[in-house]
Structure formats: structure tokens, C-alpha cells
Design an enzyme around this catalytic site. Structure first.
Site, mmCIF file in Angstrom:
data_model
loop_
_atom_site.group_PDB
_atom_site.id
_atom_site.type_symbol
_atom_site.label_atom_id
_atom_site.label_comp_id
_atom_site.label_asym_id
_atom_site.label_seq_id
_atom_site.Cartn_x
_atom_site.Cartn_y
_atom_site.Cartn_z
ATOM 1 N N HIS A 20 0.842 -1.201 0.000
ATOM 2 C CA HIS A 20 0.000 0.000 0.000
ATOM 3 C C HIS A 20 0.871 1.243 0.000
ATOM 4 C CE1 HIS A 20 -3.742 2.179 0.428
ATOM 5 N NE2 HIS A 20 -3.237 2.884 1.428
ATOM 6 N N ARG B 11 -16.812 6.167 1.863
ATOM 7 C CA ARG B 11 -17.111 7.603 1.797
ATOM 8 C C ARG B 11 -17.046 8.124 0.360
ATOM 9 N NH1 ARG B 11 -13.123 10.267 3.404
ATOM 10 N NH2 ARG B 11 -11.676 8.636 4.021
ATOM 11 N N HIS C 111 -5.899 -1.065 6.332
ATOM 12 C CA HIS C 111 -6.028 -0.551 7.696
ATOM 13 C C HIS C 111 -6.981 -1.415 8.524
ATOM 14 C CE1 HIS C 111 -3.716 2.840 6.391
ATOM 15 N NE2 HIS C 111 -4.677 3.296 5.601
ATOM 16 N N ASP D 54 2.216 3.123 3.008
ATOM 17 C CA ASP D 54 1.123 4.083 2.924
ATOM 18 C C ASP D 54 1.600 5.503 2.673
ATOM 19 O OD1 ASP D 54 -1.347 5.287 3.022
ATOM 20 O OD2 ASP D 54 -1.800 4.730 5.064
#
Length: 450
Positions: free
Chosen positions: A59, A211, A272, A323
């Protein structure tokens, strides 16, 4: 085709450290592995230290590397950090993104990473106008990986809304997010379909989050990935605010919503997965959905500690990512996953060093669609990462404890060699393709400042 031989002073094979291993490589593949080779064969390339399979960074947001240092000033939350991130995204062009990503991926190679999963959502120009090549930004990342000598899975990301509104509709993207949005997931799918796999690159899909993709559009992304048998990644329950909004609009957790719309499954990875219910864990594990933990970012953003042991026990394979690139060090990510859990649980030894290395290698590559990488066996991609055992961090322990030494004491600075697909990209700590990686990083980051 020429065959090269590497002599590994110590090698991590499956779960054991073996002394004196000869690995033969033809093209980009391992063709033979021989144990008990006490001295380097004539003409062999000698790799001193502990050699493990190439590391997988499952990621990445390459442009976040420009935030390092800047976002460590003062205090705040994930949401205040996000505003700084937007300011960097606003200034990216295909040219500056290529320069930055090339340097970032070179930094990854220096850290022993041979494959990166790039969670890519900056698709368009400022204001959302498409470039003449609608995939100019994605192509810049694919080329950057080639220039840095590593492989990439471009996880092209659907991001069409700024928040949850109704079952069928999300809040419109804000002015920063217009660069990320294709308007609809159907338009996203049309654009993403123009991206093609190549020798060093594979194209997967991502849902930025519940979202950013309205519930009724989730299935479009899932079906696109399924039709191509491609990896599908999604930011999942990173923030409690996301869970609260999803429950308010849908009466379900994000995990439940993804399950109902066909997103979960063995080719899917939740990134996550920090704030989960018992039911969420059962859904993820029962469906074989993977989990990518990014501990250095999760602690940098004060996100929390995810239930990694429970997820793995339920059936979710674990992988690791850097990340936001607060640091780029997959050994640190592996160590942090264990040490974070020790702090949370007040007990030690949740994973062995071998289990943590598997998350950093084979399972990370599998999450990115490279099931033929991450192991040192005949037929696998010839990816080798050598960690020094004679640095100030690693000197002293017995060689049979080299895996524990690498995971619990070494850092990216101890990576001595990186071989990616049979190509010796990092030799004795120097990058073979990018002469001055720190200089390239400094120049690329400076170009994105106000």
C-alpha cells in the site's frame, strides 16, 4: 538465455535460515536452488548477509512522500493532515509525479522492496479536466517503477464523492477532489480499462472508501476487478468517523456494506481495517479478504491499532504497506505490527519472525496479484533482498537467528542488495539506475512546494 548464479551466505527458505545457498537465475526466474554450498561457485555473485525474498509494499501513495517532515510539525488529526495532503496533490503534474515517484520507488528499492502496490487516485488535472491521455498520471507511475527497477501493481482508484449522503448518492467532490473523480464508477471503469498490463506492471482496482464511492456504485468496481481477475483494494474503517457516517446513512458498518455489494473475497484487500466489530472480522475472515496493515502511518496519523491477530485467525491473510511514507521500511512495518500488538495486549510473541517475513514477502505479493513472487523456489520471480548481518544494528546474534535479527533489529538502512526479476537493482547499498536517490528526492519534493 544467460544463467546467473547468486551465492547467498545465509538464506531464509520457507521458515528456516540456511547457510550457503546457490540460486540460479535465468531471465527473470529462479531456475534452481541448492542448499549446503559452502563456498561461492566460480563466477557467482556473492550476497553476504541474510537474503530473503524481495519485499512487497502492498500500500503506497507515492505523492505522500512529499509530506514527510512537513506534517510532523505541530498537532492535529487525520482530517487536518488531509488538508496538507490536498495542497500537495493540487500541484502534481504528470511530469512532476513521474520525477517524484521515480525517486520514491528508488528509495523503496534501496529498502529491499521489489514490488509496490500504488493506490492511485490523482487521475486528472486541476479542476478535474482530463489530460489528453486520460491515464497520463497512471502511466507516469508505471514508467517511474520501470525507471527505478521495481514492479508495480497500479491499483487504479474509484473516487467519485466526498462523503456519504444517501444509498444512491454521495456528496459532490470538493475542489481538491475534482482531480480524483471520474464522475461515476462507469466512467472510472471506461478510463481504467485503457490501462494495460506489461512485464513489470499489472493493473488492479481500488475503492477509495465507502465515503468516496456511493453504495450502489460499489458493484461496478467489484465487477470490473472480477472480470479481469485483478486485485481489488479498499481503505476500510480507518477512522471512527467513517463508521459513524456509514451507520447513520446505511444502518450498516463499512464492512457489512462492502459485503452486501460483492466487494469482499480472496482477491480483495482491506487496508487498515482499524475499527472493526466482531461481525466485521468474521465477514472479512470468512470471505478470505486480505488485510494490509500500515503501522507506521497508522501511528503517525493516530488512527489506532487494528485487530490484526484476530483477522488472521479468522482467515484474513496479512500484508504490509508504507502508505503515507512517514518512513519507507517494510522491516519496520513488520516489527511495528508485532510491537503495537504487544502494547495493546500486554503480551509478547503474537507472530514469529517467519510469520512476519511471510506477510512482508509472499502474502504481500499475493495481495498485489503476483502469486509467483515472494519465495525463493524454482519457477518464482527472481527477487532477492539481502540484509547485512554485520552493521551496528545487526552484528552479534548467531546466524541461525538471522530472521529474528532482520525483523526485530534491522532497518531499511541495512539492506545491502536488491535483485528484482533477475536484475541487480541495488548493489552494496547503491542504486544501479538512479545515481543520487537523496538528491532526486530533494529535487522532486522541492518542485511541489509553494
Amino acid at each position: 538465455m544467460k544463467t546467473d548464479t547468486y551465492w547467498l551466505e545465509h538464506a531464509w527458505l520457507d521458515t528456516n535460515v540456511e547457510p550457503g545457498v546457490a540460486v540460479e537465475v535465468t531471465g527473470d526466474r529462479i531456475t534452481a536452488v541448492r542448499k549446503g554450498v559452502e563456498a561461492p561457485p566460480p563466477g557467482a555473485t556473492v550476497l553476504r548477509g541474510l537474503t530473503v525474498p524481495g519485499l512487497a509494499n502492498a500500500h503506497s501513495h507515492a505523492f505522500h512522500r512529499a509530506l514527510r517532515g512537513t506534517v510532523q510539525v505541530g498537532s492535529g488529526t487525520f482530517w487536518t493532515w488531509r488538508e496538507v495532503m490536498y495542497s500537495v496533490a493540487d500541484r502534481l503534474t504528470p511530469e512532476t509525479y513521474h520525477a517524484l515517484a521515480r525517486a520514491v520507488y528508488a528509495e523503496m528499492a534501496l529498502a529491499g522492496i521489489t514490488t509496490v502496490g500504488e493506490f492511485h487516485y490523482v487521475h486528472h488535472g486541476p479542476g478535474g479536466a482530463a489530460y489528453s491521455d486520460p491515464n497520463a498520471m497512471g502511466e507516469a507511475l508505471i514508467q517511474a517503477a520501470a525507471d527505478a527497477g521495481i514492479r508495480i501493481t497500479l491499483l487504479d482508484t474509484a473516487y467519485v464523492a466526498s462523503g456519504l449522503l444517501t444509498e444512491s448518492r454521495g456528496e459532490p467532490p470538493n475542489r481538491h477532489q475534482l482531480r480524483f473523480s471520474d464522475g461515476t464508477t462507469e466512467a472510472w471503469a471506461e478510463r481504467a480499462s485503457a490501462l494495460k498490463d506489461r512485464d513489470h506492471a499489472r493493473v488492479g482496482a481500488a475503492i477509495h472508501s465507502v465515503r468516496a464511492v456511493p453504495a450502489r456504485q460499489l458493484g461496478v468496481v467489484a465487477e470490473w476487478a472480477a472480470s479481469r481477475k485483478a486485485p481489488l483494494h479498499v481503505h476500510l474503517s480507518e477512522q471512527t468517523a467513517e463508521n459513524e457516517a456509514c451507520l447513520a446513512v446505511h444502518g450498516r458498518t463499512p464492512t457489512q456494506l462492502l459485503s452486501e455489494h460483492g466487494v469482499l473475497g480472496p482477491r480483495t484487500t482491506g487496508v487498515h481495517s482499524t475499527h472493526l466489530t466482531d461481525g466485521d472480522i468474521a465477514l472479512l475472515g470468512g470471505s478470505g479478504t486480505g488485510t494490509c496493515m500500515c503501522p507506521t502511518t497508522e501511528r503517525d496519523l493516530a488512527d489506532g491499532i487494528g485487530p490484526a491477530p484476530r483477522l488472521q485467525k479468522a482467515g484474513s491473510p496479512l500484508s504490509l504497506g508504507s502508505d503515507s511514507h512517514a518512513v519507507i521500511d517494510i522491516l519496520e512495518e513488520a516489527r511495528a505490527m508485532e510491537l503495537n500488538e504487544r502494547l495493546r495486549s500486554h503480551t509478547r510473541g503474537h507472530w514469529t519472525a517467519a510469520a512476519l517475513l511471510r506477510a512482508a514477502t509472499a502474502d504481500g505479493h499475493a495481495a498485489l496479484g503476483w502469486a509467483d513472487a515472494g519465495v525463493i523456489v524454482p519457477g518464482a520471480l527472481a527477487d532477492l533482498t539481502t540484509v547485512a548481518l554485520d552493521s551496528v544494528r545487526t552484528a552479534g546474534p548467531l546466524p541461525r537467528l538471522a530472521a529474528e535479527t532482520a525483523v526485530f533489529a534491522a532497518s531499511a538502512a541495512d539492506v545491502r542488495h536488491t535483485v528484482a526479476g533477475g536484475r541487480h537493482v541495488v548493489r552494496d547499498g547503491a542504486h544501479a539506475l538512479v545515481d543520487d536517490v537523496p538528491g532526486a528526492l530533494a529535487e522532486a519534493v522541492a518542485a511541489l512546494r509553494d
